[in-house]
Motif scaffolding. Structure first.
Motif, PDB file in Angstrom:
ATOM      1  N   GLU A 467       0.021  -1.252   0.325  1.00 16.84           N
ATOM      2  CA  GLU A 467       0.161   0.018  -0.162  1.00 16.84           C
ATOM      3  C   GLU A 467       1.103   1.021  -0.046  1.00 16.84           C
ATOM      4  OE1 GLU A 467      -3.410   1.986   2.397  1.00 16.84           O
ATOM      5  OE2 GLU A 467      -2.936   0.502   3.277  1.00 16.84           O
ATOM      6  N   GLU A 468       1.471   1.338   1.117  1.00 16.95           N
ATOM      7  CA  GLU A 468       2.812   2.621   1.010  1.00 16.95           C
ATOM      8  C   GLU A 468       3.510   2.698  -0.508  1.00 16.95           C
ATOM      9  OE1 GLU A 468       6.886   3.567   3.029  1.00 16.95           O
ATOM     10  OE2 GLU A 468       5.475   1.493   4.198  1.00 16.95           O
ATOM     11  N   TYR A 469       3.900   1.620  -1.474  1.00 16.91           N
ATOM     12  CA  TYR A 469       4.474   2.451  -2.584  1.00 16.91           C
ATOM     13  C   TYR A 469       3.525   2.570  -3.113  1.00 16.91           C
ATOM     14  CZ  TYR A 469       8.377  -0.728  -0.012  1.00 16.91           C
ATOM     15  OH  TYR A 469       9.406  -1.068   0.405  1.00 16.91           O
ATOM     16  N   ARG A 470       2.189   1.689  -3.413  1.00 17.18           N
ATOM     17  CA  ARG A 470       0.905   1.901  -4.131  1.00 17.18           C
ATOM     18  C   ARG A 470       1.417   3.269  -4.170  1.00 17.18           C
ATOM     19  NH1 ARG A 470      -2.852  -1.740  -2.339  1.00 17.18           N
ATOM     20  NH2 ARG A 470      -3.719   0.219  -1.722  1.00 17.18           N
ATOM     21  N   THR A 471       0.816   3.950  -2.918  1.00 14.05           N
ATOM     22  CA  THR A 471       0.588   5.272  -2.959  1.00 14.05           C
ATOM     23  C   THR A 471       1.898   6.350  -3.973  1.00 14.05           C
ATOM     24  OG1 THR A 471      -0.308   5.102  -1.047  1.00 14.05           O
ATOM     25  CG2 THR A 471       0.295   7.414  -1.280  1.00 14.05           C
ATOM     26  N   VAL A 472       2.632   6.157  -3.455  1.00 16.07           N
ATOM     27  CA  VAL A 472       4.037   6.648  -3.948  1.00 16.07           C
ATOM     28  C   VAL A 472       3.836   6.718  -5.447  1.00 16.07           C
ATOM     29  CG1 VAL A 472       6.573   6.708  -4.390  1.00 16.07           C
ATOM     30  CG2 VAL A 472       5.576   6.293  -2.186  1.00 16.07           C
ATOM     31  N   ARG A 477       2.391  11.373 -11.421  1.00 13.48           N
ATOM     32  CA  ARG A 477       1.204  11.170 -12.111  1.00 13.48           C
ATOM     33  C   ARG A 477       1.732  11.001 -13.501  1.00 13.48           C
ATOM     34  NH1 ARG A 477      -3.205  14.292  -9.714  1.00 13.48           N
ATOM     35  NH2 ARG A 477      -3.843  14.907 -12.228  1.00 13.48           N
ATOM     36  N   PRO A 478       3.642  11.794 -13.990  1.00 14.72           N
ATOM     37  CA  PRO A 478       3.921  11.279 -15.301  1.00 14.72           C
ATOM     38  C   PRO A 478       3.845   9.631 -15.394  1.00 14.72           C
ATOM     39  CG  PRO A 478       5.009  12.933 -14.212  1.00 14.72           C
ATOM     40  CD  PRO A 478       3.956  12.616 -13.303  1.00 14.72           C
ATOM     41  N   LEU A 479       3.072   8.551 -14.669  1.00 14.47           N
ATOM     42  CA  LEU A 479       4.061   7.440 -14.421  1.00 14.47           C
ATOM     43  C   LEU A 479       2.448   6.926 -15.138  1.00 14.47           C
ATOM     44  CD1 LEU A 479       5.619   4.862 -14.629  1.00 14.47           C
ATOM     45  CD2 LEU A 479       5.110   4.485 -12.498  1.00 14.47           C
ATOM     46  N   THR A 480       1.248   7.557 -14.746  1.00 15.78           N
ATOM     47  CA  THR A 480       0.714   6.593 -14.667  1.00 15.78           C
ATOM     48  C   THR A 480      -0.056   7.455 -16.576  1.00 15.78           C
ATOM     49  OG1 THR A 480      -0.575   6.925 -13.239  1.00 15.78           O
ATOM     50  CG2 THR A 480      -2.542   6.872 -14.167  1.00 15.78           C
ATOM     51  N   GLU A 481       0.709   8.508 -16.580  1.00 19.56           N
ATOM     52  CA  GLU A 481      -0.111   9.194 -17.868  1.00 19.56           C
ATOM     53  C   GLU A 481       0.703   8.266 -18.869  1.00 19.56           C
ATOM     54  OE1 GLU A 481       1.474  13.384 -17.881  1.00 19.56           O
ATOM     55  OE2 GLU A 481      -0.352  13.781 -16.357  1.00 19.56           O
ATOM     56  N   GLN A 482       2.210   8.302 -18.716  1.00 20.67           N
ATOM     57  CA  GLN A 482       3.238   7.112 -19.969  1.00 20.67           C
ATOM     58  C   GLN A 482       2.216   5.472 -19.746  1.00 20.67           C
ATOM     59  OE1 GLN A 482       4.791   8.622 -21.555  1.00 20.67           O
ATOM     60  NE2 GLN A 482       5.135  10.147 -21.196  1.00 20.67           N
ATOM     61  N   ARG A 514      -6.737   7.927 -10.603  1.00 16.64           N
ATOM     62  CA  ARG A 514      -7.911   8.174 -11.245  1.00 16.64           C
ATOM     63  C   ARG A 514      -8.428   8.744 -12.186  1.00 16.64           C
ATOM     64  NH1 ARG A 514      -9.573   5.464  -5.911  1.00 16.64           N
ATOM     65  NH2 ARG A 514     -10.500   6.957  -5.475  1.00 16.64           N
ATOM     66  N   GLU A 515      -7.873  10.256 -11.319  1.00 19.74           N
ATOM     67  CA  GLU A 515      -7.843  11.109 -12.314  1.00 19.74           C
ATOM     68  C   GLU A 515      -7.142  11.422 -13.496  1.00 19.74           C
ATOM     69  OE1 GLU A 515      -6.854  14.123  -8.739  1.00 19.74           O
ATOM     70  OE2 GLU A 515      -8.568  13.349  -7.633  1.00 19.74           O
ATOM     71  N   ASN A 520      -6.380  11.433 -19.758  1.00 20.57           N
ATOM     72  CA  ASN A 520      -5.600  10.459 -20.305  1.00 20.57           C
ATOM     73  C   ASN A 520      -6.497   9.674 -21.472  1.00 20.57           C
ATOM     74  OD1 ASN A 520      -2.542  11.987 -20.106  1.00 20.57           O
ATOM     75  ND2 ASN A 520      -3.727  11.845 -18.312  1.00 20.57           N
ATOM     76  N   TYR A 521      -7.746   9.957 -21.615  1.00 25.62           N
ATOM     77  CA  TYR A 521      -8.417   9.952 -22.671  1.00 25.62           C
ATOM     78  C   TYR A 521      -8.579   7.596 -22.188  1.00 25.62           C
ATOM     79  CZ  TYR A 521      -7.043  13.701 -24.955  1.00 25.62           C
ATOM     80  OH  TYR A 521      -6.734  14.616 -25.328  1.00 25.62           O
ATOM     81  N   ILE A 522      -9.038   7.572 -21.220  1.00 22.17           N
ATOM     82  CA  ILE A 522      -8.708   6.243 -21.066  1.00 22.17           C
ATOM     83  C   ILE A 522     -10.168   5.385 -21.462  1.00 22.17           C
ATOM     84  CG2 ILE A 522     -10.015   6.471 -18.964  1.00 22.17           C
ATOM     85  CD1 ILE A 522      -7.549   3.209 -19.604  1.00 22.17           C
ATOM     86  N   VAL A 523     -11.357   6.446 -21.258  1.00 18.09           N
ATOM     87  CA  VAL A 523     -12.353   6.344 -21.882  1.00 18.09           C
ATOM     88  C   VAL A 523     -12.379   5.813 -23.148  1.00 18.09           C
ATOM     89  CG1 VAL A 523     -14.518   7.432 -21.911  1.00 18.09           C
ATOM     90  CG2 VAL A 523     -13.466   7.355 -19.926  1.00 18.09           C
TER      91      VAL A 523
END
Length: 866
Positions: A467-472, A477-482, A514-515, A520-523
């Motif tokens: 959980e701690e690492y998942r929060t980091v 945000r750039p990681l999720t964007e990529q 989620r944000e 970033n066009y996940i839909v």
């Protein structure tokens, strides 16, 4: 009979005239020739002495300098020799040798790719015919070289494979020849023949009894380097086949080839062909049978001993190349302990750390396999202190490193996360692994391979388990964007799309993730995945939908941005996707409004509490029509009842003001500004709920007994239904005539319609809060009953009739049916709501609060079906 006497000498009266015979004979001619053209003309002579003399002069001319060969080509020497069939028929062996020498010299200086295929085939045909009939050792040498050259063309080589007689002699020459050049060219030719064959053809070719495999193995230790290299190439090709049915099926031959290879290496570990020997030995050790012999006969110890003796003087490149042997043997777990004791783990780690920017791929592969041994894994983890993990991270991040090495580095990190999660994961976070992963994924396809990206995604999944690492990871945000951008570019690779969705399921619990995904066009990516032809992709995306319907923002996106529409419209194309239907139900279960519009039913588990419920009096055949009404700024032609217990006052942002020029002119004074709201406030529903709770408290029916808090209290269920029905009736009986159940007369529907019309003028819209409805028949009462039942935890359904004009409620009650275990009170009492089935219809109009068994006469009368 008289006896005839034989005379010893008989005198001759006539003698031959020698002068005349000398006049008829052609005397010897000596002519001085200085022209090459004239010399070539003499090759048509049938005199052996002339041919020998001409060939001798031409060969001497050829040997003077290489340019002279080009002169012969200009004078069409090659065509002339082919026309004469390279003097196959010449009885003098020297003539045949001269002819073969010249044609090989000419072809050595000719690019065979420039020749017409017909001409090459012609050369090969003559050479094959010559080869079959020739026995002279030197001629065989030249012919072997000639065949080897012609085999460079795969089309030409296929012709030799089909010539069984030629192959028979060819293999016999290899097995018996003592001429080094003949052996070299013959083994080279064997290699070219093997390269043009398929697996089955090669097996058939090499399994023939006369195939000279033992001679080829023997030549691994030949004193000539060229022969050794040729033999190694053939063995490497043959050892690729690790099946039981191969030329190396006999154990004695397996041991022989291993022994020869180890012997060749140990004789000169720094020799010019040491790398080739190691490569062939590594290829051989891919077979479990070979590896077993390698260890059982102590060949492993012999290699290690020589390696340790030479390790200080061997170059780093050669030392790491030798280790490729151990990378192959590490594939078999039973030998890992012995290898670790022999310090193979340290050797691999040394190669990893000393090579810059990265070692060969097999070094990391060997470490990855050695990590299956606990002691080796502890030794690898101990190397973290000197930067081993940092080196692996830099390897998979660096675009300068070859892709296979980067793949192995990422896979090795995954292996370390499995075997030593705490040490590895903690250090990775200290190395700012989110930024490294972001930079690596940003390189994109085709700079990254599919396997490398898959390994990176597995790293994210492994770290996301904490959980701690998942929060980091989520906050970066750039990681999720990529990852989201990568998903949009990856639909040509179904396995990659599948793993991206699986990775996102791991980190989607984070609000920031989620944000970013919704931004970033996940839909659009989900829509594309749902329309994919791949069942793997459709299964992955529907599973992602199932995992994300826990979050309200995703539910809103799925409904408002067309995901639900795609799921509903493409159901017939998803018959092999088991998660397609559950994905639909998962969305609908979180949005009772759309579920009731589509299914015309709310079950026990569809709870209306905590959200808005919109129920239209009109039944829509296409749910998208109702969806447009809710989404667009328009009003329906039929009333839409809105249920919400939590909104006592309307939000200012929801109020839609009507322009003054649209407001009807009135003579009265005061403020005539109008506004309407699709999410109106409802101060009355909380009051009704308070009244209901007070009634339940009075009768001691507020909740189930503590001992069965998670079960159904069937003894009190009917009583609670009665109380809720009475509250509903008290609220919605204004100006309504009380009717009897057996009466055929309808209730005063016109009264209800006029009441709703009046409310429409009050709210300036057809969106009417349910608490404001004071006159209601089955339709309005059933909605309020369901809403109140959900608030107090009573299992209840809301059903629409086929014609859409009537709503009714059903509850689960045990029926007294003999031997019906599914309806037994004890069985049903501990069942979850999902497993319950409706059994009774609630009367809200006539005998208020009565329960009628389904399909009974009273139930049919209540529904006006009897």
């Amino acid at each position: 009979m008289s006896k005839v006497k034989k005379r010893v000498y008989e005198p001759r009266s006539n003698y031959p005239d020698r002068t005349k015979s000398e006049e008829k004979s052609f005397s010897e001619l000596n002519v001085r020739i200085k022209s090459l053209d004239t010399a070539l003309l003499l090759l048509s002579s049938k005199e052996e002495c002339v041919l020998l003399s001409v060939f001798s002069h031409i060969m001497e001319f050829t040997r003077r300098q290489d340019e002279n060969v080009l002169v012969l080509k200009e004078h069409h020497m090659l065509e002339l020799l082919l026309e004469k069939k390279i003097f196959i028929e010449a009885e003098n062996v020297m003539i045949r040798r001269f002819a073969l020498y010249l044609i090989t010299a000419l072809l050595d200086n000719t690019d065979l790719n420039t020749l017409e295929p017909e001409k090459t085939e012609g050369i090969l045909a003559v050479a094959c015919r010559f080869y079959l009939n020739e026995s002279d050792e030197f001629c065989i040498e030249y012919l072997s070289h000639l065949l080897n050259m012609c085999l460079r063309d795969p089309k030409v080589a296929q012709g030799i494979v089909e010539n069984g007689e030629l192959l028979h002699k060819f293999k016999a020459v290899i097995a018996t020849s003592e001429n080094p050049d003949t052996v070299f060219n013959s083994i080279e030719a064997v290699h070219k023949i093997l390269l043009i064959q398929g697996a089955e053809e090669m097996l058939e070719f090499t399994m023939l009894p006369d195939f000279p495999i033992d001679r080829i193995i023997c030549e691994v230790t030949n004193s000539f380097q060229e022969i050794r290299l040729a033999a190694l190439k053939v063995l490497k090709t043959l050892l690729v086949d690790t099946s039981e049915h191969s030329v190396f099926e006999p154990l004695h031959r397996c041991f022989y080839v291993l022994e020869q290879l180890v012997k060749a290496f140990c004789e000169n570990p720094q020799g010019p062909d040491a790398v080739e020997i190691i490569e062939v030995l590594a290829t051989a050790l891919r077979s479990e049978k070979m590896t077993k012999l390698f260890f059982e006969h102590n060949l492993f110890d012999l290699i290690v001993e020589h390696l340790k003796d030479q390790i200080d003087i061997l170059s780093l490149e050669l030392r790491c190349t030798i280790i490729s042997i151990f990378a192959e043997t590490a594939k078999y777990a039973q030998y890992l302990a012995r290898m670790h004791i022999a310090e193979i783990t340290d050797m691999l780690l040394s190669c990893l750390m000393e090579n810059d920017p990265a070692p060969a791929t097999f070094v990391i592969l060997g470490l990855n396999r050695m990590a299956d041994h606990p002691d080796a894994l502890r030794r690898i983890v101990a190397e973290y202190d000197v930067g081993a993990l940092r080196k692996l991270v830099s390897i998979f991040h660096s675009p300068e490193v070859i892709i296979k090495t980067r793949e192995q580095a990422a896979e090795f990190i995954n292996r370390l996360l499995t075997g030593a999660y705490r040490d590895t994961a903690g250090l990775l976070m200290d190395l700012d692994i989110p930024s490294v992963l972001t930079g690596t994924i940003q390189q994109g396809l085709p700079n990254l391979s599919i396997d490398l990206i898959l390994s990176l995604l597995v790293i994210i999944e492994s770290l996301g388990q904490n959980e701690e690492y998942r929060t980091v990871l989520g906050q970066h945000r750039p990681l999720t964007e990529q990852i989201a951008q990568l998903l949009m570019r990856s639909y040509a690779h179904s396995i990659l799309v599948n793993n991206i969705f699986r990775c996102l399921c791991t980190i989607v619990d984070e609000q920031a993730v989620r944000e970013v995904l919704l931004e970033n066009y996940i839909v659009s990516s989900i829509k594309r995945a749902l329309k994919s032809l791949s069942n793997l992709v459709k299964t992955a995306v529907t599973n992602f939908i199932l995992q994300t319907t826990r979050f309200g923002e995703f539910i809103d996106a799925y409904i408002d941005r067309g995901i639900l529409e795609v799921l509903m419209l493409f159901q017939k194309h998803a018959f092999c996707v088991s998660t397609w239907g559950p994905a639909i139900e998962s969305i609908l279960s979180k949005c009772p409004t759309m579920k009731f519009c589509i299914r015309n039913c709310l079950t026990f588990t569809d709870i209306t509490a905590g959200k808005d419920l919109y129920v239209s009096r009109k039944k829509f055949d296409d749910f998208r029509t109702f969806q447009d009404i809710l989404r667009s700024d328009c009003s329906p032609l039929e009333a839409v009842l809105v249920v919400n217990f939590d909104r006592l006052e309307a939000d200012e942002a929801d109020l839609m003001k009507v322009p003054s020029f649209c407001v009807p002119i009135s003579d009265g004074a005061g403020d005539h500004t109008w506004c309407y709201c699709k999410r109106p406030a409802d101060p009355n529903l909380p009051k009704y709920l308070l009244t209901l709770n007070q009634s339940l408290t009075k009768h001691g029916l507020v909740e189930n007994p503590a001992k069965v808090r998670s079960a159904i209290d069937f003894d009190n269920l009917a009583k609670r239904c009665k109380i809720i029905a009475q509250v509903v009736d008290n609220v919605m009986n204004e100006n309504l005539k009380i009717l009897d159940l057996n009466s055929t007369e309808e209730c005063s529907r016109h009264v209800v319609r006029c009441h709703l019309q009046e409310l429409r003028h009050v709210y300036h819209t057809y969106f009417i809060p349910l608490g404001m409805v004071r006159s209601g028949c089955q339709f309005e009462r059933a909605i309020l009953f369901k809403a109140l039942a959900d608030q107090i935890g009573l299992p209840c359904t809301l059903e629409r009739s086929v014609d859409g004009r009537m709503l009714y409620n059903e509850v689960p009650m045990p029926l007294e049916i003999a031997k019906d275990v599914h309806c037994d009170k004890k069985t049903l009492q501990l069942m979850t709501w999902r497993m319950l089935r409706p059994t009774h219809v609630v009367d809200l109009m006539y005998n208020v609060g009565d329960l009628y068994p389904m399909q009974s006469r009273q139930a049919l009368q209540y529904l006006r079906l009897y």
